[in-house]
Design a protein around this motif. Structure first.
Motif, PDB file in Angstrom:
ATOM      1  N   GLY A  21       0.808  -1.211   0.000  1.00 18.99           N
ATOM      2  CA  GLY A  21       0.000   0.000   0.000  1.00 18.99           C
ATOM      3  C   GLY A  21       0.842   1.262   0.000  1.00 18.99           C
ATOM      4  N   MET A  22       0.196   2.367   0.336  1.00 20.70           N
ATOM      5  CA  MET A  22       0.854   3.677   0.306  1.00 20.70           C
ATOM      6  C   MET A  22       1.062   4.203   1.713  1.00 20.70           C
ATOM      7  SD  MET A  22       1.221   4.350  -2.942  1.00 20.70           S
ATOM      8  CE  MET A  22       1.189   6.027  -3.440  1.00 20.70           C
ATOM      9  N   SER A  23       2.184   4.895   1.897  1.00 19.89           N
ATOM     10  CA  SER A  23       2.443   5.552   3.183  1.00 19.89           C
ATOM     11  C   SER A  23       1.699   6.884   3.223  1.00 19.89           C
ATOM     12  CB  SER A  23       3.943   5.781   3.367  1.00 19.89           C
ATOM     13  OG  SER A  23       4.407   6.758   2.450  1.00 19.89           O
ATOM     14  N   GLU A  24       1.743   7.541   4.357  1.00 20.63           N
ATOM     15  CA  GLU A  24       1.068   8.841   4.498  1.00 20.63           C
ATOM     16  C   GLU A  24       1.654   9.900   3.574  1.00 20.63           C
ATOM     17  OE1 GLU A  24       1.187   9.867   8.627  1.00 20.63           O
ATOM     18  OE2 GLU A  24      -0.081   8.175   9.203  1.00 20.63           O
ATOM     19  N   GLY A  26       2.718   9.295   0.528  1.00 24.14           N
ATOM     20  CA  GLY A  26       2.506   8.920  -0.859  1.00 24.14           C
ATOM     21  C   GLY A  26       3.517   7.968  -1.459  1.00 24.14           C
ATOM     22  N   LYS A  27       4.365   7.361  -0.641  1.00 26.89           N
ATOM     23  CA  LYS A  27       5.338   6.406  -1.157  1.00 26.89           C
ATOM     24  C   LYS A  27       4.796   4.987  -0.992  1.00 26.89           C
ATOM     25  CE  LYS A  27       9.470   9.140  -0.370  1.00 26.89           C
ATOM     26  NZ  LYS A  27      10.822   9.150   0.182  1.00 26.89           N
ATOM     27  N   ILE A  28       5.161   4.132  -1.949  1.00 25.97           N
ATOM     28  CA  ILE A  28       4.724   2.735  -1.890  1.00 25.97           C
ATOM     29  C   ILE A  28       5.487   2.018  -0.777  1.00 25.97           C
ATOM     30  CG2 ILE A  28       4.653   0.541  -3.129  1.00 25.97           C
ATOM     31  CD1 ILE A  28       4.394   2.098  -5.714  1.00 25.97           C
ATOM     32  N   ILE A  29       4.747   1.297   0.053  1.00 24.47           N
ATOM     33  CA  ILE A  29       5.353   0.482   1.104  1.00 24.47           C
ATOM     34  C   ILE A  29       5.576  -0.906   0.524  1.00 24.47           C
ATOM     35  CG2 ILE A  29       5.039  -0.528   3.392  1.00 24.47           C
ATOM     36  CD1 ILE A  29       3.076   1.803   3.975  1.00 24.47           C
ATOM     37  N   THR A  30       6.828  -1.380   0.570  1.00 25.97           N
ATOM     38  CA  THR A  30       7.144  -2.701   0.044  1.00 25.97           C
ATOM     39  C   THR A  30       7.766  -3.575   1.133  1.00 25.97           C
ATOM     40  OG1 THR A  30       9.357  -2.081  -0.702  1.00 25.97           O
ATOM     41  CG2 THR A  30       7.554  -1.804  -2.271  1.00 25.97           C
ATOM     42  N   LYS A  31       7.574  -4.861   0.987  1.00 21.46           N
ATOM     43  CA  LYS A  31       8.233  -5.842   1.839  1.00 21.46           C
ATOM     44  C   LYS A  31       8.710  -6.969   0.939  1.00 21.46           C
ATOM     45  CE  LYS A  31       5.850  -4.767   6.077  1.00 21.46           C
ATOM     46  NZ  LYS A  31       5.226  -5.262   7.299  1.00 21.46           N
ATOM     47  N   THR A  32       9.871  -7.524   1.270  1.00 26.08           N
ATOM     48  CA  THR A  32      10.462  -8.593   0.470  1.00 26.08           C
ATOM     49  C   THR A  32      10.504  -9.888   1.260  1.00 26.08           C
ATOM     50  OG1 THR A  32      11.827  -6.976  -0.701  1.00 26.08           O
ATOM     51  CG2 THR A  32      12.508  -9.277  -0.855  1.00 26.08           C
ATOM     52  N   ARG A  33      10.098 -10.967   0.612  1.00 27.92           N
ATOM     53  CA  ARG A  33      10.204 -12.308   1.192  1.00 27.92           C
ATOM     54  C   ARG A  33      11.239 -13.073   0.387  1.00 27.92           C
ATOM     55  NH1 ARG A  33       5.206 -15.182   3.610  1.00 27.92           N
ATOM     56  NH2 ARG A  33       7.032 -16.160   4.493  1.00 27.92           N
TER      57      ARG A  33
END
Length: 75
Positions: A21-24, A26-33
């Motif tokens: 999703g988006m942070s407050e 406006g940046k995309i929040i990413t997670k890596t597995r």
């Protein structure tokens, strides 16, 4: 200076980057597995197909699929 190098293929790693999703601001929040210990001989298309199967079980969408190869060099 080495003139001959021996390459030893080590297990590869599958990395999948997810969109959380988006942070407050406006940046995309990413997670890596990461899924390690893939056969070093596994083909990119096979790893990608596994990533697609894993994606179907995930809540978040995949942004990027990476096959990271690992090779040791000896002289």
């Amino acid at each position: 200076e080495a003139t001959d190098v021996v390459e030893i293929k080590n297990p590869s790693t599958l990395k999948m980057k997810f969109n959380y999703g988006m942070s407050e601001n406006g940046k995309i929040i990413t997670k890596t597995r990461s899924y390690s210990h893939l056969k070093p001989t596994s083909k990119g298309v096979d790893v990608f197909n596994v990533a697609q199967a894993l994606e179907s079980l995930q809540q978040h969408s995949v942004i990027e699929v990476i096959k990271q190869d690992n090779t040791s060099l000896n002289s």
